[in-house]
Design a protein around this motif. Sequence first.
Motif, PDB file in Angstrom:
ATOM      1  N   LEU A 243      -7.104   4.488  -5.072  1.00 18.45           N
ATOM      2  CA  LEU A 243      -8.086   4.821  -4.040  1.00 18.45           C
ATOM      3  C   LEU A 243      -7.930   6.294  -3.693  1.00 18.45           C
ATOM      4  O   LEU A 243      -7.338   6.649  -2.669  1.00 18.45           O
ATOM      5  CB  LEU A 243      -7.887   3.928  -2.812  1.00 18.45           C
ATOM      6  N   TYR A 244      -8.430   7.153  -4.555  1.00 15.09           N
ATOM      7  CA  TYR A 244      -8.359   8.586  -4.315  1.00 15.09           C
ATOM      8  C   TYR A 244      -9.512   8.998  -3.390  1.00 15.09           C
ATOM      9  O   TYR A 244     -10.513   8.296  -3.250  1.00 15.09           O
ATOM     10  CB  TYR A 244      -8.433   9.357  -5.623  1.00 15.09           C
ATOM     11  N   GLY A 245      -9.377  10.145  -2.771  1.00 16.41           N
ATOM     12  CA  GLY A 245     -10.396  10.595  -1.825  1.00 16.41           C
ATOM     13  C   GLY A 245     -10.423   9.769  -0.557  1.00 16.41           C
ATOM     14  O   GLY A 245     -11.438   9.718   0.140  1.00 16.41           O
ATOM     15  N   HIS A 246      -9.292   9.144  -0.210  1.00 17.34           N
ATOM     16  CA  HIS A 246      -9.200   8.327   1.003  1.00 17.34           C
ATOM     17  C   HIS A 246      -8.296   9.029   2.023  1.00 17.34           C
ATOM     18  O   HIS A 246      -7.118   9.244   1.761  1.00 17.34           O
ATOM     19  CB  HIS A 246      -8.631   6.936   0.682  1.00 17.34           C
ATOM     20  N   HIS A 247      -8.873   9.368   3.149  1.00 23.95           N
ATOM     21  CA  HIS A 247      -8.133  10.033   4.230  1.00 23.95           C
ATOM     22  C   HIS A 247      -7.745   8.980   5.270  1.00 23.95           C
ATOM     23  O   HIS A 247      -8.595   8.516   6.034  1.00 23.95           O
ATOM     24  CB  HIS A 247      -8.990  11.122   4.885  1.00 23.95           C
ATOM     25  N   VAL A 248      -6.492   8.584   5.292  1.00 28.43           N
ATOM     26  CA  VAL A 248      -6.041   7.552   6.232  1.00 28.43           C
ATOM     27  C   VAL A 248      -5.841   8.186   7.601  1.00 28.43           C
ATOM     28  O   VAL A 248      -5.099   9.153   7.751  1.00 28.43           O
ATOM     29  CB  VAL A 248      -4.734   6.904   5.739  1.00 28.43           C
ATOM     30  N   TRP A 249      -6.516   7.637   8.593  1.00 30.65           N
ATOM     31  CA  TRP A 249      -6.413   8.201   9.937  1.00 30.65           C
ATOM     32  C   TRP A 249      -5.641   7.310  10.905  1.00 30.65           C
ATOM     33  O   TRP A 249      -5.263   7.752  11.985  1.00 30.65           O
ATOM     34  CB  TRP A 249      -7.798   8.510  10.503  1.00 30.65           C
TER      35      TRP A 249
ATOM     36  N   ASP B  64      -4.766   8.319  -1.670  1.00 29.60           N
ATOM     37  CA  ASP B  64      -4.491   9.745  -1.523  1.00 29.60           C
ATOM     38  C   ASP B  64      -5.778  10.452  -1.129  1.00 29.60           C
ATOM     39  O   ASP B  64      -6.873  10.046  -1.545  1.00 29.60           O
ATOM     40  CB  ASP B  64      -3.945  10.332  -2.822  1.00 29.60           C
ATOM     41  N   ALA B  65      -5.627  11.523  -0.337  1.00 32.29           N
ATOM     42  CA  ALA B  65      -6.800  12.266   0.105  1.00 32.29           C
ATOM     43  C   ALA B  65      -7.431  13.074  -1.025  1.00 32.29           C
ATOM     44  O   ALA B  65      -8.620  13.390  -0.979  1.00 32.29           O
ATOM     45  CB  ALA B  65      -6.428  13.192   1.268  1.00 32.29           C
ATOM     46  N   ALA B  66      -6.645  13.434  -2.029  1.00 24.81           N
ATOM     47  CA  ALA B  66      -7.161  14.211  -3.156  1.00 24.81           C
ATOM     48  C   ALA B  66      -7.914  13.314  -4.127  1.00 24.81           C
ATOM     49  O   ALA B  66      -7.836  12.087  -4.055  1.00 24.81           O
ATOM     50  CB  ALA B  66      -6.016  14.931  -3.865  1.00 24.81           C
ATOM     51  N   GLN B  67      -8.618  13.945  -5.059  1.00 23.78           N
ATOM     52  CA  GLN B  67      -9.392  13.194  -6.043  1.00 23.78           C
ATOM     53  C   GLN B  67      -8.588  12.853  -7.291  1.00 23.78           C
ATOM     54  O   GLN B  67      -9.080  12.148  -8.165  1.00 23.78           O
ATOM     55  CB  GLN B  67     -10.632  14.011  -6.444  1.00 23.78           C
TER      56      GLN B  67
ATOM     57  N   ALA C  59       0.858  -1.176   0.000  1.00 27.31           N
ATOM     58  CA  ALA C  59       0.000   0.000   0.000  1.00 27.31           C
ATOM     59  C   ALA C  59       0.897   1.230   0.000  1.00 27.31           C
ATOM     60  O   ALA C  59       1.830   1.323   0.806  1.00 27.31           O
ATOM     61  CB  ALA C  59      -0.918   0.014   1.215  1.00 27.31           C
ATOM     62  N   VAL C  60       0.643   2.149  -0.908  1.00 27.85           N
ATOM     63  CA  VAL C  60       1.394   3.394  -1.024  1.00 27.85           C
ATOM     64  C   VAL C  60       0.478   4.519  -0.592  1.00 27.85           C
ATOM     65  O   VAL C  60      -0.571   4.738  -1.215  1.00 27.85           O
ATOM     66  CB  VAL C  60       1.895   3.620  -2.460  1.00 27.85           C
ATOM     67  N   LEU C  61       0.854   5.212   0.449  1.00 29.48           N
ATOM     68  CA  LEU C  61       0.034   6.295   0.981  1.00 29.48           C
ATOM     69  C   LEU C  61       0.605   7.627   0.510  1.00 29.48           C
ATOM     70  O   LEU C  61       1.651   8.073   0.964  1.00 29.48           O
ATOM     71  CB  LEU C  61      -0.005   6.227   2.508  1.00 29.48           C
TER      72      LEU C  61
ATOM     73  N   GLY D 160     -13.933   9.559   0.385  1.00 36.90           N
ATOM     74  CA  GLY D 160     -14.584  10.767  -0.095  1.00 36.90           C
ATOM     75  C   GLY D 160     -15.665  10.437  -1.096  1.00 36.90           C
ATOM     76  O   GLY D 160     -16.064   9.286  -1.279  1.00 36.90           O
ATOM     77  N   GLU D 161     -16.134  11.471  -1.770  1.00 36.56           N
ATOM     78  CA  GLU D 161     -17.244  11.315  -2.705  1.00 36.56           C
ATOM     79  C   GLU D 161     -16.724  11.249  -4.133  1.00 36.56           C
ATOM     80  O   GLU D 161     -15.850  12.013  -4.520  1.00 36.56           O
ATOM     81  CB  GLU D 161     -18.201  12.493  -2.573  1.00 36.56           C
ATOM     82  N   GLY D 162     -17.228  10.323  -4.907  1.00 38.34           N
ATOM     83  CA  GLY D 162     -16.893  10.267  -6.318  1.00 38.34           C
ATOM     84  C   GLY D 162     -15.493   9.774  -6.613  1.00 38.34           C
ATOM     85  O   GLY D 162     -14.860  10.216  -7.549  1.00 38.34           O
ATOM     86  N   ASP D 163     -14.965   8.851  -5.831  1.00 43.05           N
ATOM     87  CA  ASP D 163     -13.630   8.324  -6.092  1.00 43.05           C
ATOM     88  C   ASP D 163     -13.629   7.494  -7.367  1.00 43.05           C
ATOM     89  O   ASP D 163     -14.647   6.967  -7.807  1.00 43.05           O
ATOM     90  CB  ASP D 163     -13.161   7.431  -4.924  1.00 43.05           C
TER      91      ASP D 163
END
Length: 498
Positions: free
Chosen positions: A85-91, A37-40, A11-13, A109-112
């Motif tokens: 897996l864009y729009g994913h905020h790893v916490w 990535d947290a971005a789209q 997995a590459v974050l 997130g929405e619309g990944d």
Amino acid sequence: MPSPGDPYDVAVLGAGPAGLAAAVTAAEQGLTVALLDAAQQPGGQYYRHPAPAARATRPDALHHDWRVFAGLRERLDAAEGVTRLYGHHVWSMTREAPGSPWSLHALTGEGDDDDASAPGTGTTVQARAMLLATGSHERHLPFPGWTLPGVVSAGGAQAMLKSGLALPGTRVVVAGSGPLLLAAATSLAAAGADVPEVIEASGYLGYARHPAALAANPGKLTEAARHGAALLRHRVRPRTRSAVTEAHGADRVEAVTVSRLGRDWRPVPGSERRVACDALAVGHGLVPRTELATTLGCATRRAADGTYALELGPLQETSLRGLWAAGETSGVGGAQAALVEGELAALAITARLTGRRPAPARRLRALRRRRDHLRAFADAMAAAHAPGPGWTRWLGDDTEVCRCEEVTAARVREAVADYGARDPRSVKLLTRAGMGWCQGRVCGTAVACLAAAAPDATPAPPDRRLLATPVPLGTLASLTPADPPPAAPDDPSEGHPS
């Protein structure tokens, strides 16, 4: 793609330069890869994409080395083993035991591209190996008036231009310290802004103390010369050993006070002058984002500019076996270093997981040599632009240090002088500084410096945080025994394997 229920190989974050280089290299070696990535969209902070509403026809005109990104994106599109897996905020990251798969807990997130879940939905991704390429965020040093509208960070000004094709103002002063100032000023001037001055708190002669690093990186000198020529062409005046020590205005910034600085960054009395502007882009370098790794107990090192970065082995592995890092998590070094480190880490992960040599020995030696040269330049850069302790003299007692919680410098100084606070955590408990939405990313450096003003104190390493980003309670409540919440850090004594 792995079979349903099986973990990914890696997995590459982070989908910036380091993460993209790692993901495509690992996939081309035959590994299955989850790229989060947290971005789209891919690209990170460096390769930002214009918003669709901006209708940009030439996004490459706003970027340096856009062709490198275009090449990575083509390789990514051609790779069969990458799940994006864009729009994913790893916490949080966890694993049940050393050697078992990693579990990455994220909010989607929405619309990944690969997951159309509703915003805030929790998900877990498992992988046999983990690569952190989480980049950095800007370092902020507050001053009176820095909360006025029109005062933005240097990186923020770049983001406005790249993402929205917008300028923060018509007459923009660029100030702070570090090479980002030159890039920001060049971009703003080329986009039509009037940039009267670039105000650098340090100087550039410090690079001369590192001749070997300069000789090994001639491209850096060429890049600096290109920025210098552009500033000269746009009649932008550079000022060194100076800083914006106050911003003035009512509804927005209208002018700034510029002061000469001594060698420790202490303002020189009587040197103040006023510069009219309607925007200020200010930044003092970058801070590696290491929250996920330090929570697990990974070793860190203190860089020459006072920031903390991950301590890595020769092949980019952290002190925790099975966890690698690349890019600015291991020290701010720029996109070129990130690309090299991402590729090197992916080859090392391939060798670990498959037991075979993924590349000729000469290729690995070349990557390590290039990495070491770029890191030497990064260390020289950090030393040249490291903030001096005298900057805290800019702060008035009523200057807000923590914007989220409206904590002033006087309250922080009171916590240190009267209540014995000696580190940011103690200051937080006494004043709430760092407890807002940004979780100390904006005020953390300032609070640490003020706390370190005590005679027996030194700047503290990063806090260990169980949650890297704010998480809804419902997400935590929905965790199953198969997806445990964050636990105590793994034993960091496992050490580097190489």
